[in-house]
Design an enzyme around this catalytic site. Structure first.
Site, short mmCIF file in Angstrom:
data_model
loop_
_atom_site.label_atom_id
_atom_site.label_comp_id
_atom_site.label_asym_id
_atom_site.label_seq_id
_atom_site.Cartn_x
_atom_site.Cartn_y
_atom_site.Cartn_z
N GLN A 172 0.98 -0.97 0.13
CA GLN A 172 -0.09 -0.08 0.24
C GLN A 172 1.06 1.17 0.04
O GLN A 172 0.46 2.24 -0.65
CB GLN A 172 -0.93 0.08 1.13
CG GLN A 172 -2.09 -1.02 1.28
CD GLN A 172 -2.88 -1.20 2.36
OE1 GLN A 172 -2.66 -0.37 3.44
NE2 GLN A 172 -3.68 -1.92 2.48
N ASP A 323 -2.17 -11.52 4.47
CA ASP A 323 -3.59 -11.44 4.82
C ASP A 323 -4.06 -13.04 5.47
O ASP A 323 -5.39 -13.27 5.68
CB ASP A 323 -4.61 -11.13 3.70
CG ASP A 323 -4.23 -9.79 3.61
OD1 ASP A 323 -3.89 -8.84 4.60
OD2 ASP A 323 -4.54 -9.07 2.40
C1 S3P Z 1 -2.72 -4.78 -0.07
C2 S3P Z 1 -1.75 -4.81 0.56
C3 S3P Z 1 -1.36 -5.39 2.18
C4 S3P Z 1 -2.92 -6.20 2.22
C5 S3P Z 1 -4.05 -5.58 1.93
C6 S3P Z 1 -4.14 -5.28 0.51
C7 S3P Z 1 -2.78 -4.04 -1.32
O1 S3P Z 1 -1.36 -4.37 2.99
O2 S3P Z 1 -2.75 -6.64 3.74
O3 S3P Z 1 -5.02 -6.47 2.38
O4 S3P Z 1 -3.62 -4.17 -2.12
O5 S3P Z 1 -1.72 -3.30 -1.58
P1 S3P Z 1 0.09 -3.66 3.17
O6 S3P Z 1 0.37 -2.99 2.20
O7 S3P Z 1 -0.54 -2.77 4.49
O8 S3P Z 1 0.69 -4.82 3.79
#
Ligand code: S3P
Length: 440
Positions: A172, A323
């Site tokens: 993210q 996840d």
């Molecule tokens: C996601 C990244 C992950 C994941 C989330 C979706 C994404 O989070 O846990 O469900 O779509 O980039 P983080 O980037 O906080 O690890």
């Protein structure tokens, strides 16, 4: 959302049949956001119509994109990278951290004011991980105490490109920085010490942006793009979400007599850590008919009931299954021997504190655990399981993990609230029942 409690008893027969899980959540969010930034019309098939993604659709509409549903497809008329318009009202991202964090990257370089909020779970999650790097573009972020939502963003017309090394393994944060780079002048770079899901890189390329990825000597990656960039509308096919497939897969491994096939599951190698881990535990899980669809690896997964044994999951595998730990922990509770899941610090800042909530789920149902720093040890094979009441803290994956626990346990499991399952897996209980789960 109205609370939806549920009692889940042991499945009376094995799970059987063929099914398909809803579209990938990560890819669905990105398809709507990137299509809104593209010139022209994008058609998306297989979009996840869960609450989280619907919040993203609403936000992109509020920012000027036209988004409609046409039969099974979603149709997006984009505005172009620098051409979103000031929203009239607060953007409510619901339960979705991905929506809030990626959108922050987009809003940083739009020269207007936006205000973003979310539900109680999202309002408790850290946003500083994106606002800290994004502020360096020249955008101004005002958050509540602790860097929490609601938050105001005054985007900048004249964004400076960022050079950022991720302090946490987060797709993210990586995506937020890259999205800001689309509308900055010059080269934006992100370095990630451990590779995280690369759907942003893949889809930006699909929309015609030059994204450079270099594998560094320490195994990490350096990603670069040059702004201002133009995105050209391209149709998107969303594969089934491997993170959703995880729940029927673990249920089938645990319920005696099961033999199921899940078709069209996304198999991006940065998402498949759980499947590898379940195989290492002795799970009879085979991947059939591997193919490329819409630029992503996809396959069908056949799963049969298996006697599982304990496993050690190294911390560098965590980003590829971040996840999936709650449902993996459920599998470990029913496995013979101890399992060691290492490097789980990021679980503490998900939709709930997933480390604490997973431990509580297991313990209240009779499975022993030990937490050693950021590592979780699950002591499997400890006799009669179930009979507990699970508190899910507005967390869809906790609720689905508790359902899977109940299907396999000797004594019924009660769950305080399953309403949040709608955020990522609409129709979950019906799909499980179609496989024979018998949930009432
Ligand atoms: C996601 C990244 C992950 C994941 C989330 C979706 C994404 O989070 O846990 O469900 O779509 O980039 P983080 O980037 O906080 O690890």
């Amino acid at each position: 959302m109205n609370q939806r409690p549920l009692n889940v008893s042991r499945a009376q027969t094995g799970l059987q049949g063929t099914t398909r899980v809803p579209g990938d959540k990560s890819i669905s969010h990105r398809s709507l956001m990137f299509a809104a930034l593209a010139a022209g019309q994008t058609r998306v098939s297989g979009l996840l119509e869960g609450e989280d993604v619907l919040r993203t659709a609403d936000a992109m509409r509020a920012l000027g994109a036209t988004i409609t549903r046409d039969g099974d497809n979603w149709v997006i008329d984009g505005r172009g990278v620098g051409a979103l318009s000031e929203p009239e009202d607060v953007l409510d991202m619901g339960n979705s951290g991905t929506a809030a964090r990626l959108l922050s990257g987009i809003l940083a370089t739009q020269p207007f004011l936006s205000v973003m909020t979310g539900d109680a779970s999202l309002r408790s999650r850290p946003m500083r991980r994106v606002t800290a790097p994004l502020s360096e573009t020249g955008a101004v972020f005002e958050t509540r105490e602790g860097g929490r939502l609601p938050m105001a963003v005054r985007g900048t017309r004249d964004a400076k490109p960022l050079h950022y090394r991720l302090p946490v393994a987060s797709a993210q944060v990586k995506s937020a920085v890259l999205l800001a780079g689309l509308n900055a002048h010059g080269e934006t770079t992100v370095e990630e010490p451990v590779a995280t899901r690369d759907h942003t890189e893949n889809m930006l390329r699909h929309f015609g942006v030059n994204v450079d990825v270099e594998v560094m000597s320490d195994g990490g990656r350096r990603i670069a793009l040059t702004g201002p960039a133009e995105l050209t509308a391209r149709d998107v096919v969303v594969p089934g979400d491997p993170s959703s497939a995880a729940f029927p897969i673990v249920a089938a491994l645990l319920v005696p007599g099961s033999d199921i096939l899940i078709t069209g599951v996304g198999l991006n190698p940065l998402r498949t850590g759980l499947f590898q881990t379940l195989q290492e535990m002795g799970g009879d899980l085979s991947i059939l008919n591997e193919r490329i669809e819409g630029g992503e690896a996809v396959g069908d997964i056949r799963v049969k009931h298996s006697a599982l044994h304990g496993v050690e999951v190294p911390s560098d595998r965590a980003p590829s299954m971040i996840d999936e730990y709650p449902v993996l922990a459920v599998a470990c509770a029913f496995a013979e021997g101890a399992s060691r899941l290492l490097g789980l610090e990021e679980l503490r800042v998900k939709e709930s504190d997933r480390l604490a909530a997973t431990v509580a789920l297991l313990n209240v149902n009779g499975a022993a655990t030990t937490v050693e720093g950021d590592n979780l040890v699950v002591h499997g094979g400890g006799g009669s399981l179930g009979g507990g009441h699970v508190v899910t803290h507005m967390d869809h994956r906790l609720a689905m993990s508790a359902v899977v626990f109940g299907l396999a346990a000797e004594k019924a499991v009660s769950i305080d609230d399953t309403a949040f399952i709608e955020t990522s897996f609409p129709g979950f209980v019906a799909l499980m029942n179609a496989l024979g789960a018998g949930i009432r």
